[in-house]
Scaffold this motif. Structure first.
Motif, mmCIF file in Angstrom:
data_model
loop_
_atom_site.group_PDB
_atom_site.id
_atom_site.type_symbol
_atom_site.label_atom_id
_atom_site.label_comp_id
_atom_site.label_asym_id
_atom_site.label_seq_id
_atom_site.Cartn_x
_atom_site.Cartn_y
_atom_site.Cartn_z
ATOM 1 N N ARG A 127 0.849 -1.204 0.000
ATOM 2 C CA ARG A 127 0.000 0.000 0.000
ATOM 3 C C ARG A 127 0.878 1.245 0.000
ATOM 4 O O ARG A 127 1.810 1.356 0.797
ATOM 5 N N GLN A 128 0.576 2.182 -0.883
ATOM 6 C CA GLN A 128 1.320 3.432 -0.894
ATOM 7 C C GLN A 128 0.855 4.281 0.276
ATOM 8 O O GLN A 128 -0.317 4.640 0.377
ATOM 9 N N VAL A 129 1.795 4.618 1.164
ATOM 10 C CA VAL A 129 1.466 5.385 2.368
ATOM 11 C C VAL A 129 2.212 6.711 2.434
ATOM 12 O O VAL A 129 1.936 7.522 3.314
ATOM 13 N N ALA A 130 3.151 6.927 1.500
ATOM 14 C CA ALA A 130 3.950 8.155 1.512
ATOM 15 C C ALA A 130 4.297 8.557 0.090
ATOM 16 O O ALA A 130 4.350 7.720 -0.811
ATOM 17 N N PHE A 131 4.555 9.848 -0.077
ATOM 18 C CA PHE A 131 4.857 10.370 -1.407
ATOM 19 C C PHE A 131 5.628 11.677 -1.267
ATOM 20 O O PHE A 131 5.437 12.431 -0.317
ATOM 21 N N ALA A 132 6.500 11.937 -2.220
ATOM 22 C CA ALA A 132 7.180 13.225 -2.365
ATOM 23 C C ALA A 132 7.497 13.406 -3.842
ATOM 24 O O ALA A 132 7.705 12.436 -4.563
ATOM 25 N N ARG A 133 7.531 14.663 -4.250
ATOM 26 C CA ARG A 133 7.783 14.987 -5.655
ATOM 27 C C ARG A 133 8.793 16.116 -5.704
ATOM 28 O O ARG A 133 8.734 17.055 -4.913
ATOM 29 N N VAL A 134 9.750 16.031 -6.645
ATOM 30 C CA VAL A 134 10.764 17.066 -6.817
ATOM 31 C C VAL A 134 10.739 17.545 -8.264
ATOM 32 O O VAL A 134 10.808 16.738 -9.194
ATOM 33 N N VAL A 135 10.650 18.852 -8.422
ATOM 34 C CA VAL A 135 10.735 19.488 -9.734
ATOM 35 C C VAL A 135 12.148 20.065 -9.837
ATOM 36 O O VAL A 135 12.567 20.826 -8.959
ATOM 37 N N SER A 136 12.877 19.682 -10.891
ATOM 38 C CA SER A 136 14.281 20.083 -10.954
ATOM 39 C C SER A 136 14.807 20.116 -12.375
ATOM 40 O O SER A 136 14.288 19.424 -13.258
ATOM 41 N N ASP A 137 15.877 20.893 -12.566
ATOM 42 C CA ASP A 137 16.637 20.815 -13.810
ATOM 43 C C ASP A 137 17.799 19.833 -13.660
ATOM 44 O O ASP A 137 18.547 19.608 -14.598
ATOM 45 N N TYR A 138 17.969 19.251 -12.463
ATOM 46 C CA TYR A 138 18.998 18.264 -12.130
ATOM 47 C C TYR A 138 20.414 18.807 -12.251
ATOM 48 O O TYR A 138 21.368 18.045 -12.280
ATOM 49 N N ALA A 139 20.558 20.124 -12.309
ATOM 50 C CA ALA A 139 21.886 20.719 -12.406
ATOM 51 C C ALA A 139 22.092 21.827 -11.377
ATOM 52 O O ALA A 139 23.136 21.886 -10.739
#
Length: 141
Positions: free
Chosen positions: A54-66
């Motif tokens: 079961r998915q109980v946690a989440f995080a999202r990152v927006v990036s240019d990776y540089a």
């Protein structure tokens, strides 16, 4: 304590569950459409935390990776809080190889300053240099 598995493989994300939390339980994305959540996931580095399937946690990152990254949509389901899962999630985010050596890593929070401070986040050193366009009720319109 059961082991929380954290993955950045988008194929393992339970998008309907993420949408449900964000649209009905988060303070920041109430009313957000499923299509908007899917588009955000498609264009971000995502971290899903699962426990016994079961998915109980989440995080999202927006990036240019540089040079820059912005951490958003971090949550642990309420019934799983207080078990260290948010720390495990943040450790995975901060250790990800694509997020190393960034000049600026930002986030916005109204409740979890202590958690993020553990990972080096502080109030902006020069807040007078920051500007934003912010529409807090956009998804409820």
């Amino acid at each position: 304590m059961p082991h929380l598995t954290i993955s950045s493989d988008k194929a393992e994300l339970d998008v309907p569950a993420i949408h449900h939390f964000l649209s009905t339980q988060s303070a920041w994305a109430s009313g957000i459409a499923l299509a908007t959540v899917q588009r955000a996931i498609d264009h971000s580095l995502c971290f899903g935390g699962t426990l016994d399937g079961r998915q109980v946690a989440f995080a999202r990152v927006v990036s240019d990776y540089a040079t820059f990254a912005y951490l958003v949509d971090v949550y642990v389901l309420e019934e799983y809080r207080g078990r260290g899962y948010s720390k495990r999630l943040m450790e995975a985010v901060m250790a990800h190889p694509d997020l190393q050596g960034l000049r600026r890593f930002m986030l916005a929070t109204s409740t979890a300053h202590g958690l993020y401070a553990r990972y080096g986040f502080t109030a902006p050193l020069r807040p007078e240099t920051l500007m934003e366009r912010y529409f807090p009720d956009l998804y409820r319109q």
